[in-house]
Design a protein around this motif. Structure first.
Motif, short mmCIF file in Angstrom:
data_model
loop_
_atom_site.label_atom_id
_atom_site.label_comp_id
_atom_site.label_asym_id
_atom_site.label_seq_id
_atom_site.Cartn_x
_atom_site.Cartn_y
_atom_site.Cartn_z
N GLN A 160 0.85 -1.19 0.00
CA GLN A 160 0.00 0.00 0.00
C GLN A 160 0.89 1.24 0.00
OE1 GLN A 160 -2.58 -0.27 3.39
NE2 GLN A 160 -3.61 -2.12 2.66
N GLU A 161 0.45 2.25 -0.73
CA GLU A 161 1.21 3.49 -0.84
C GLU A 161 0.30 4.67 -0.48
OE1 GLU A 161 4.09 5.59 -4.18
OE2 GLU A 161 2.22 4.63 -4.83
N ARG A 179 4.71 7.33 1.84
CA ARG A 179 4.85 6.21 2.77
C ARG A 179 4.44 4.92 2.07
NH1 ARG A 179 6.62 6.68 7.49
NH2 ARG A 179 6.49 5.00 9.00
N TYR A 181 3.74 0.78 2.70
CA TYR A 181 3.47 -0.26 3.70
C TYR A 181 3.46 -1.61 3.01
CZ TYR A 181 0.75 -3.20 6.88
OH TYR A 181 0.31 -4.22 7.69
N ARG A 182 4.21 -2.56 3.56
CA ARG A 182 4.23 -3.92 3.03
C ARG A 182 3.88 -4.92 4.12
NH1 ARG A 182 10.24 -4.09 1.11
NH2 ARG A 182 10.35 -2.52 2.75
N ASN A 183 3.05 -5.89 3.78
CA ASN A 183 2.72 -6.99 4.69
C ASN A 183 3.06 -8.30 3.99
OD1 ASN A 183 1.28 -7.75 7.32
ND2 ASN A 183 0.25 -9.04 5.82
N GLU A 211 8.77 1.38 10.68
CA GLU A 211 8.02 0.68 11.72
C GLU A 211 7.83 -0.76 11.28
OE1 GLU A 211 4.38 2.77 12.25
OE2 GLU A 211 5.35 4.65 12.89
N SER A 224 5.15 -7.06 8.91
CA SER A 224 4.88 -5.84 8.16
C SER A 224 6.03 -4.86 8.37
CB SER A 224 3.56 -5.20 8.61
OG SER A 224 3.63 -4.81 9.96
N ARG A 225 6.20 -3.99 7.37
CA ARG A 225 7.19 -2.92 7.45
C ARG A 225 6.60 -1.68 6.79
NH1 ARG A 225 13.02 -2.71 7.90
NH2 ARG A 225 13.78 -0.71 7.09
N SER A 226 6.62 -0.58 7.50
CA SER A 226 6.11 0.69 6.99
C SER A 226 7.22 1.71 7.08
CB SER A 226 4.89 1.14 7.81
OG SER A 226 4.42 2.40 7.35
N GLU A 227 7.51 2.37 5.97
CA GLU A 227 8.59 3.36 5.95
C GLU A 227 8.25 4.45 4.93
OE1 GLU A 227 12.20 1.37 4.50
OE2 GLU A 227 10.83 -0.22 3.85
N GLY A 228 8.87 5.59 5.11
CA GLY A 228 8.54 6.71 4.24
C GLY A 228 9.72 7.61 3.97
#
Length: 453
Positions: A160-161, A179, A181-183, A211, A224-228
Motif C-alpha cells: 500500500q502506498e 509512505r 506499507y508492506r505486509n 516501523e 509488516s514494514r512501513s517506511e517513508g
C-alpha cells in the motif's frame, strides 16, 4: 581388600548403567524437517518429538531454541503417537519455524530435554535427560540475477502506498511525504528489506523511521514494514519521482513476483518566497537528526520503554507479588492437599471413557477415516464390554438401524466412521444409562504432556 572393594564398585556401576539403559529403552526423540534445502529467508518447519512407551508424569518444556545464523519461532505443541517395531509410543511434538538470514549452511543444534516418565511395568515417574541429534540445513544463496539487498521470501505480499500533500499544486520549498506499507506472509519483520530511495535531481530526500512488526498464531506468521520519505522540492519545473519495484520469491510456486509502484511526474511551480527554502531544509535536517538521536537514547536509557528507575520499581513490586502468590499457592497445594487431589482427578479423567470419547470426536473432525477408526477402538477399549468390538457395542446398546448398517458394511468392507457417528453417539447414551457403576480402571500417573505446552 582394596581389590575386592574396587570390584564391588565396578559391579555396582555396571548395574546402575544397565538400569539406566533399560529405563531409556522406552524413550526416544526425533527431529524432522519439512525440507532440507532452502534459500536465505525461506522458513524450515522443524518438528521435535519426544516419545515414550509408558507416559509422561510431567509436561515437556521445549523452551526457546537458538539457531546460529537464523531466527527461530515457536508455533505450538501437539500430542502424537507412533507404532515402532510393533510397539506403541505416545508423546508430544513441538513445531518451530527457522528462518536463515546468513548465506551459509545451518546446524540445528543438539537439544537436551528434561522429561519425567516411569519405566515399563512401573508407575513412578523418573526424571531423565534425553538428547537429540544435531541436523544440518543447507542454505542456498540468493540467485545471481537478483539483488541480495532486496531479496524477500514470502508466500504473498500486499503493498500500500500513501501520500501526504497536494501533488497537483507543488511549489519550490514544499514538502511531500510518501509512505509505503508492506505486509508479507510466512516471514519475520527483520527479513523484510528496506526500500531503496533513489536520489532525484533538484529534490532533497529525508527518509523517516521504519516501523516493523511480526504477528504469529499457532499455525501462521506474517510481518509488516512501513517506511517513508520526505521530498523537498528545490527548483521549479517538471520532475519525475521514479517507480519503485517490490519483489518477493514465492517458495511454494518457485516463482518471483513483482509489484511496481508507478512513477509520478510533478510540475513544480515557482515560489516568490525562496528565502523559506533554507529554513525548511534546516528544519527537516534537524528533525531527522533528532529522530535518530532519540532512537539511540531510548535504546540506551530505557528498558521495555521504561526508565531505569521505573523498571526497578515495577520489578520490585512484581517480585513481592510473585513471592506472595508463591507462598499462598504452596500452602494451598501442599498443606491443603489440593495438588494431590488434582493429580488424582486428572489421572482418572485421562484414562476415562469420557476422555477417550472426546478424543475420538476430535479425530473424527479431522476427516481422516483411518485415524478416526483407531480413536474409535481406543474409546471402545475403555468401555465395560464383554468384547471390545463395534459389533458388540451395536448388539448391546445400538439401534436396529446401526446393526443393519454394520451388516451392509460387512458385505462392502467400507466402514466410514463419520457416516456412523450418530449411531455411535446413540449407542453411547444407551450404554451410559445402563451402566451401574463408574469406570474403576484408572491409573493415577498419566498426565497428557500436550496440556502443559
Amino acid at each position: 581388600m582394596v581389590k575386592i572393594h574396587r570390584n564391588i564398585i565396578i559391579c555396582l556401576l555396571l548395574l546402575v548403567s544397565t538400569a539406566n539403559g533399560f529405563g531409556q529403552g522406552h524413550l526416544y526423540s526425533e527431529v524432522t524437517f519439512d525440507r532440507s534445502k532452502v534459500y536465505v529467508g525461506e522458513p524450515v518447519e522443524v518438528s521435535i518429538g519426544i516419545y515414550t512407551s509408558t507416559w509422561f508424569t510431567k509436561g515437556v518444556n521445549f523452551g526457546n531454541i537458538k539457531v546460529n545464523g537464523a531466527f527461530s519461532v515457536y508455533f505450538r505443541s501437539v500430542a502424537s503417537s507412533k507404532r515402532v517395531n510393533g510397539k506403541n509410543y505416545s508423546g508430544v511434538v513441538a513445531i518451530y519455524n527457522v528462518f536463515p538470514y546468513d548465506n551459509q549452511d545451518l546446524e540445528f543444534p543438539s537439544l537436551e530435554l528434561n522429561v519425567e516418565t516411569p519405566n515399563e511395568g512401573d508407575s513412578k515417574g523418573v526424571r531423565r535427560t534425553i538428547k537429540t541429534n544435531p541436523r544440518k540445513i543447507t542454505v542456498k544463496p540468493v540467485p545471481n540475477n537478483y539483488k541480495s539487498d532486496q531479496w524477500l521470501v514470502s508466500t504473498g505480499v500486499t503493498v500500500q502506498e500513501s501520500w501526504q500533500g497536494d501533488l497537483n499544486n507543488v511549489k519550490v520549498g514544499d514538502v511531500i511525504q510518501r509512505r509505503i506499507y508492506r505486509n508479507a506472509y510466512r516471514t519475520v519483520s527483520e527479513l523484510i528489506p528496506p526500500i531503496h530511495w533513489d536520489s532525484i535531481e533538484n529534490i532533497s530526500l529525508y527518509p523517516t523511521r521504519a516501523e516493523i512488526k511480526s504477528e504469529k498464531t499457532k499455525t501462521s506468521i506474517s510481518a509488516s514494514r512501513s517506511e517513508g520519505v520526505r521530498y523537498l522540492f528545490e527548483k521549479e519545473g517538471p520532475v519525475t519521482l521514479p517507480e519503485i519495484a517490490i519483489t518477493w520469491w514465492n517458495p511454494r510456486q518457485n516463482k518471483l513476483f513483482k509489484r511496481t509502484l508507478a512513477a509520478r511526474t510533478i510540475d513544480v511551480l515557482p515560489n516568490p518566497d525562496l528565502g523559506m527554502l533554507e529554513s525548511v531544509r534546516d528544519s527537516l535536517q534537524i528533525a531527522q537528526t533528532s529522530s535518530q538521536e532519540n532512537d539511540s537514547e531510548k535504546v540506551a536509557q530505557t528498558i521495555f520503554g521504561l526508565s531505569l528507575k521505573q523498571f526497578l520499581t515495577y520489578l520490585f513490586i512484581a517480585l513481592i507479588l510473585l513471592l506472595s502468590i508463591y507462598k499462598f499457592l504452596r500452602w494451598l497445594l501442599f498443606k491443603k492437599g489440593l495438588l494431590n487431589q488434582w493429580r488424582r482427578k486428572k489421572a482418572a479423567y485421562l484414562i476415562s471413557e469420557t476422555y477417550f470419547f472426546k478424543l475420538f470426536l476430535s479425530k473424527v473432525s479431522d476427516k481422516n477415516n483411518a485415524v478416526s477408526l483407531t480413536a474409535l477402538y481406543e474409546w471402545i477399549d475403555h468401555l465395560e464390554l464383554s468384547e471390545p468390538t463395534i459389533d458388540n457395542l451395536a448388539r448391546n446398546y445400538g439401534s436396529k438401524n446401526f446393526l443393519a448398517d454394520l451388516d451392509n458394511i460387512e458385505k462392502s468392507g467400507d466402514f466410514k466412521v463419520i457416516d456412523q457417528l450418530h449411531h455411535i453417539k446413540e449407542a453411547r447414551q444407551n450404554y451410559l444409562k445402563q451402566r451401574n457403576s463408574p469406570d474403576q480402571n484408572t491409573s493415577p500417573n498419566w498426565i497428557n504432556p500436550s496440556s502443559f505446552s
